[in-house]
Design a protein around this motif. Structure first.
Motif, mmCIF file in Angstrom:
data_model
loop_
_atom_site.group_PDB
_atom_site.id
_atom_site.type_symbol
_atom_site.label_atom_id
_atom_site.label_comp_id
_atom_site.label_asym_id
_atom_site.label_seq_id
_atom_site.Cartn_x
_atom_site.Cartn_y
_atom_site.Cartn_z
ATOM 1 N N GLN A 1 33.280 39.197 48.731
ATOM 2 C CA GLN A 1 34.240 38.518 47.854
ATOM 3 C C GLN A 1 34.387 37.035 48.173
ATOM 4 O O GLN A 1 34.614 36.240 47.262
ATOM 5 C CB GLN A 1 35.584 39.233 47.892
ATOM 6 N N ASP A 2 34.228 36.634 49.431
ATOM 7 C CA ASP A 2 34.293 35.201 49.747
ATOM 8 C C ASP A 2 33.095 34.463 49.163
ATOM 9 O O ASP A 2 33.231 33.364 48.625
ATOM 10 C CB ASP A 2 34.394 34.984 51.261
ATOM 11 N N MET B 1 42.440 47.577 49.298
ATOM 12 C CA MET B 1 41.408 46.741 48.692
ATOM 13 C C MET B 1 41.965 45.338 48.464
ATOM 14 O O MET B 1 43.175 45.133 48.465
ATOM 15 C CB MET B 1 40.910 47.314 47.353
ATOM 16 N N ARG B 2 41.074 44.397 48.274
ATOM 17 C CA ARG B 2 41.443 43.032 47.903
ATOM 18 C C ARG B 2 41.298 42.914 46.391
ATOM 19 O O ARG B 2 40.210 43.108 45.845
ATOM 20 C CB ARG B 2 40.526 42.044 48.611
ATOM 21 N N TRP B 3 42.403 42.604 45.714
ATOM 22 C CA TRP B 3 42.393 42.415 44.257
ATOM 23 C C TRP B 3 42.125 40.940 44.014
ATOM 24 O O TRP B 3 42.999 40.093 44.183
ATOM 25 C CB TRP B 3 43.734 42.842 43.660
ATOM 26 N N LEU B 4 40.885 40.636 43.641
ATOM 27 C CA LEU B 4 40.441 39.255 43.478
ATOM 28 C C LEU B 4 39.958 39.060 42.059
ATOM 29 O O LEU B 4 38.963 39.672 41.650
ATOM 30 C CB LEU B 4 39.322 38.944 44.473
ATOM 31 N N LEU C 1 36.475 40.677 40.703
ATOM 32 C CA LEU C 1 35.302 40.629 41.570
ATOM 33 C C LEU C 1 35.509 41.711 42.627
ATOM 34 O O LEU C 1 36.125 41.479 43.668
ATOM 35 C CB LEU C 1 35.170 39.240 42.198
ATOM 36 N N GLU C 2 35.021 42.901 42.331
ATOM 37 C CA GLU C 2 35.339 44.078 43.140
ATOM 38 C C GLU C 2 34.220 44.444 44.101
ATOM 39 O O GLU C 2 33.056 44.516 43.728
ATOM 40 C CB GLU C 2 35.621 45.274 42.215
#
Length: 139
Positions: free
Chosen positions: A16-17, A40-43, A57-58
């Motif tokens: 994700q980064d 999870m990171r919700w981005l 962006l999962e």
């Protein structure tokens, strides 16, 4: 029942980064939401000024995928066999193309005129396909 808007789409990314660097740093989209939900990171990102439509962006994994399925998705994505697909518009396809070439973006085809406009293809670092087009006025 009537649907009235498309608000979110999703594509898989392996990092994700790195995805942020590409979608924000290279393509010029902006971060809409970046939240650690614990599981999870919700981005999400969006086209500047269009906060109503987000792209998630999962990273393949829980809660949507069990570990075995997530590994299969990562393998297919790495091979370029499972990438998602996005379409973005621009005011000047040829200038945008030249800018992205200078930035080292993976170009899949050069700008060409079609009945609907001028467009070209790129690929993100994870294999997702992106079409960027300058649309002709419809009338």
């Amino acid at each position: 029942m009537t649907m009235n808007a498309l608000t979110r789409s999703q594509i898989y990314v392996l990092d994700q980064d790195e995805a942020l660097d590409f979608y924000v740093g290279t393509l010029g989209l902006e971060v809409n939401t970046d939240v650690d939900l614990g599981f999870m990171r919700w981005l999400t990102v969006n086209v500047p000024g269009d906060k109503d439509r987000e792209i998630l962006l999962e990273k393949p994994g829980p809660p949507a995928l069990d570990p075995g399925t997530a590994e299969q998705v990562r393998e297919l994505l790495t091979k370029g066999a499972m990438g998602g697909w996005l379409c973005l518009t621009t005011d000047d396809a040829r200038k945008t193309y030249e800018t992205l070439v200078a930035k080292g973006v993976d170009i899949t085809d050069e700008p060409s005129e079609k009945p609907y406009g001028i467009d070209f293809g790129i690929r993100d670092p994870f294999g997702n396909k992106i079409r960027i087009g300058q649309m002709f006025a419809q009338g």
